[in-house]
Write a protein that holds these residues in place. Structure first.
Motif, short mmCIF file in Angstrom:
data_model
loop_
_atom_site.label_atom_id
_atom_site.label_comp_id
_atom_site.label_asym_id
_atom_site.label_seq_id
_atom_site.Cartn_x
_atom_site.Cartn_y
_atom_site.Cartn_z
N THR B 71 -4.05 15.13 10.58
CA THR B 71 -4.00 14.94 9.12
C THR B 71 -3.92 16.29 8.42
O THR B 71 -3.34 16.40 7.35
N MET B 73 -2.21 18.77 9.02
CA MET B 73 -0.83 19.29 8.91
C MET B 73 0.10 18.27 8.25
O MET B 73 1.31 18.46 8.24
N ARG B 74 -0.45 17.22 7.67
CA ARG B 74 0.36 16.16 7.07
C ARG B 74 1.26 16.71 5.96
O ARG B 74 0.77 17.27 4.97
N GLY B 75 2.56 16.59 6.13
CA GLY B 75 3.49 17.01 5.08
C GLY B 75 3.66 18.52 4.97
O GLY B 75 4.28 19.00 4.04
N ILE B 267 7.61 4.90 14.22
CA ILE B 267 7.92 5.78 13.08
C ILE B 267 8.01 7.23 13.52
O ILE B 267 8.95 7.95 13.16
N LYS B 271 11.24 9.57 13.05
CA LYS B 271 11.16 10.79 12.22
C LYS B 271 11.53 12.03 13.01
O LYS B 271 12.24 12.91 12.52
N ASN B 296 4.74 11.47 10.72
CA ASN B 296 4.77 10.04 10.38
C ASN B 296 5.04 9.74 8.90
O ASN B 296 6.03 9.04 8.68
N ASN B 297 4.31 10.08 7.89
CA ASN B 297 3.16 10.97 7.81
C ASN B 297 1.87 10.26 7.40
O ASN B 297 1.05 10.84 6.69
N ASN B 298 1.69 9.03 7.86
CA ASN B 298 0.41 8.38 7.60
C ASN B 298 -0.04 7.60 8.83
O ASN B 298 0.63 7.63 9.88
N ASP B 300 -0.84 4.25 8.76
CA ASP B 300 -0.81 2.85 8.35
C ASP B 300 -0.13 2.00 9.43
O ASP B 300 1.09 2.01 9.58
#
Lengths: 424, 424
Positions: B71, B73-75, B267, B271, B296-298, B300
């Protein structure tokens, strides 16, 4: 009205500016000023305030291709061969629809689109008067295309569509909706061409959705569908092609040359297994649609944005195709262009209509925040939308609707029960 | 505790029963009764009541493959060629992580997973002690695999992983996480095999994610990755293969023959443009994972459920592949099987652990309702989750967390700022 304390504004203007700590000043139905929070807060200190703390403002999203009343068939049947799905499930139920059902189905779709940050949608369906009524009720901006395929439905003819053009208003544009090269006669298409030339109306048409369609049109006209449309003068800068999955390089060149636009529906195309459109070659002219909710099964444009960014990467085994920025353009400024509305909507800029969406970034899945465009595309979903402003009016605030959402959902549930009785 | 007035219970039991107007009775950490609302309400009238009006109950979702601390490094970087993304972006930032960052990154992931209805997750990362701490704090169920790749990180070795097995507890299972056939030495893999045989621990390993990996392993060992794992006795009913995108028919047969399981990450695979796994051939052994949130970036799992149902239809141009029911199985009962927990979780049945999620169907996009399984797969998103119960304890109710969500998000935002300083 001053929307202040915004964490970011993703403007989608010509420089694709992203403004940190921003504010937006709206007067009536137009954006009058966009800039840093400090300056605007002092300048417009006496205005009505919308607090945007923790929010990212984006231009209202544009749904370029849907059939809004098909919410009524949402989840009724899935995972079937295309012709079984249509002939055994969707069409028999559709045949039982009454005008008032269409009104409520569309109104529910309007409500759903508001809930996901859509501020403008482009619709094609019979009984456009019911869709018009729903849009007037909801407050959304729309481009309504009366369906034209007289052989399928006698009221969906060119004459009625032409008459319907008079319903155009400041916020609601009327287009022409010849269904497709296979469901329309050549005569219908030629009449549509003439009316579009005369009135400037957009021509919203399905084209090259499936391989089977391409086969049929080649057999009938000796050309592929988009070549055929071009051969009869129906491929122009006013043409909005829905799907365009199976298009040859020659057709791609024609699309670019004529200035036609494409409404790409990635989720519908995957669910119905129609195919994967060559979006990496069409890029600049591509907008996004959910298609009807029964082949999706929702109207969440955030899902389409993520899907378009993902699908073409894996299909071409190239992770650099369709960047987050490009995917977001498709749902905003490209969508505006597809509908001939790029001077009015599609970006947050001084002088444009006040169609603004606030996305709540105070969520675990949107933390931490390096780059708002990345999160909007890869991490957000439609329910992160907090506030929706269309033409300067608030249609949703903190996920509470101005529409009577409970009443509409209850009504549609009852229509569903009744439909099942009618069909059995 | 009686959860009553449920619109439906999607049990995912062996008959895949869907109960209309249902109720669930929970005592301590177990489900004691599942049935119609009327009967159970009378029988357990004196118990604590959770009102499930308008809700659909599903088994807690199972996230079979992730790297929760990512998380952080998310985005941070997207849309790059794989090696640029890893070498120039992800690894330099990862190299600056301190153990306490890993704790907070994982805790944020726990929070996010709860927000999306995940009740069990399977993690692989260095510093498993920090992940263990985060899971103990969050109340989730987990299978933690200490990463093993001593040549990359000297503390991530077999000896430490073996020692870590002693942390297994009632709710938290410890597995072995040899990173991959390419990042581990053959000696490491043989040691892992022996420890797994001795202790019964699951072996959680990346395998056949990219074409490049297959090329490398063929060059090194003269076989494809999963053939290689089988050749050294590491493909057993305790093996959980993450990704398995590029698997030959021979390898698919080996997977089925040995009873190994696959954690499919649709996903992430799209990606990073890794490829599309032959899920239609693997079906029964397939569970779902988000992979690390930076690709991913989640987290879910509802997105993965929809993705798996869509992707393989279009890839094979067959709309009947991977039905809604099968997609939901992957995120529930198949996930439980992948983690060796099918006797305890993965369905709502008398005697199983009380891991139950309530999804709020009173939404425009979930109206009308013909079939709850269809909506769960094709129309829902993670934010439709209203209530999350794990091991009989409520971790989220009406989207309010038992964890201090604001504090965790604030802390992670600060770690991000600090990380950017450290890396520049």
């Amino acid at each position: 009205m001053l929307i202040k304390n915004l964490r970011y504004i993703v403007t989608m203007d010509s420089q694709r500016r992203v403004i940190r700590d921003g504010a937006i000043f709206i007067e009536g139905n137009r954006i009058l000023d966009v800039g840093r929070n400090g300056g605007l807060s002092r300048k417009y200190s006496r205005e009505e305030i919308i607090d945007g703390s923790g929010m990212v403002a984006i231009p209202g999203l544009i749904q370029a291709h849907t059939h809004s009343p098909m919410t009524l068939m949402r989840g009724y049947a899935d995972d079937l061969p295309l012709m079984d799905w249509l002939q055994k499930k969707i069409w028999p139920l559709e045949a039982k629809l009454k005008p008032n059902d269409i009104y409520y189905g569309s109104l529910l779709a309007n409500l759903e689109m508001i809930s996901f940050g859509v501020t403008t949608f482009s619709d094609m369906y019979p009984h456009p008067e019911e869709i018009l009524k729903a849009v007037r009720k909801s407050g959304l901006r729309a481009v309504i295309s009366p369906a034209i395929f007289e052989e399928v439905d006698k009221n969906s003819n060119v004459k009625n569509a032409k008459k319907f053009l008079r319903n155009e208003s400041d916020k609601i544009k009327i287009a022409l909706g010849p269904h497709s090269p296979y469901a329309c006669t050549k005569e219908e298409l030629l009449e549509v061409r003439d009316i579009s030339e005369e009135t400037g109306a957009i021509v919203h048409i399905h084209a090259s959705e499936t391989q089977e369609e391409v086969r049929q049109i080649k057999e009938k006209y000796g050309m592929r569908p988009i070549e055929f449309l071009d051969s009869i003068g129906l491929l122009t800068e006013r043409t909005l092609l829905a799907h365009s999955v199976w298009v040859s390089d020659k057709e791609i060149n024609l699309i670019h040359k004529r200035g036609a636009k494409v409404a790409h529906c990635p989720i519908s195309n995957t669910k119905l297994a129609s195919g994967i459109a060559p979006i990496e070659k069409l890029k600049g002219v591509v907008s996004l649609g959910s298609d009807g909710p029964s082949s999706n099964n929702n109207l969440d444009i955030f899902e389409e944005i993520k899907a378009v960014a993902l699908l073409h990467k894996v299909h071409n085994l190239n992770p650099t195709l369709i960047s987050a920025q490009q995917a977001l353009e498709m749902a905003t400024i490209n969508g505006a262009r597809a509908l001939g509305l790029e001077e009015e909507i599609g970006s947050i800029e001084t002088g444009k209509r006040a169609d603004v969406v606030l996305v709540d970034f105070r969520k675990p899945h949107l933390t931490p925040l390096y780059n708002p465009v990345s999160h909007l595309v890869y991490a957000c979903n439609g329910e992160d939308v907090d506030t929706v402003v269309v033409d300067g009016k608030i249609l949703m605030r903190h996920r509470k609707f101005s529409l009577d959402s409970k009443g509409i959902m209850k009504k549609v549930e009852r229509i569903k029960e009744d439909l099942l009785r009618r069909v059995n």
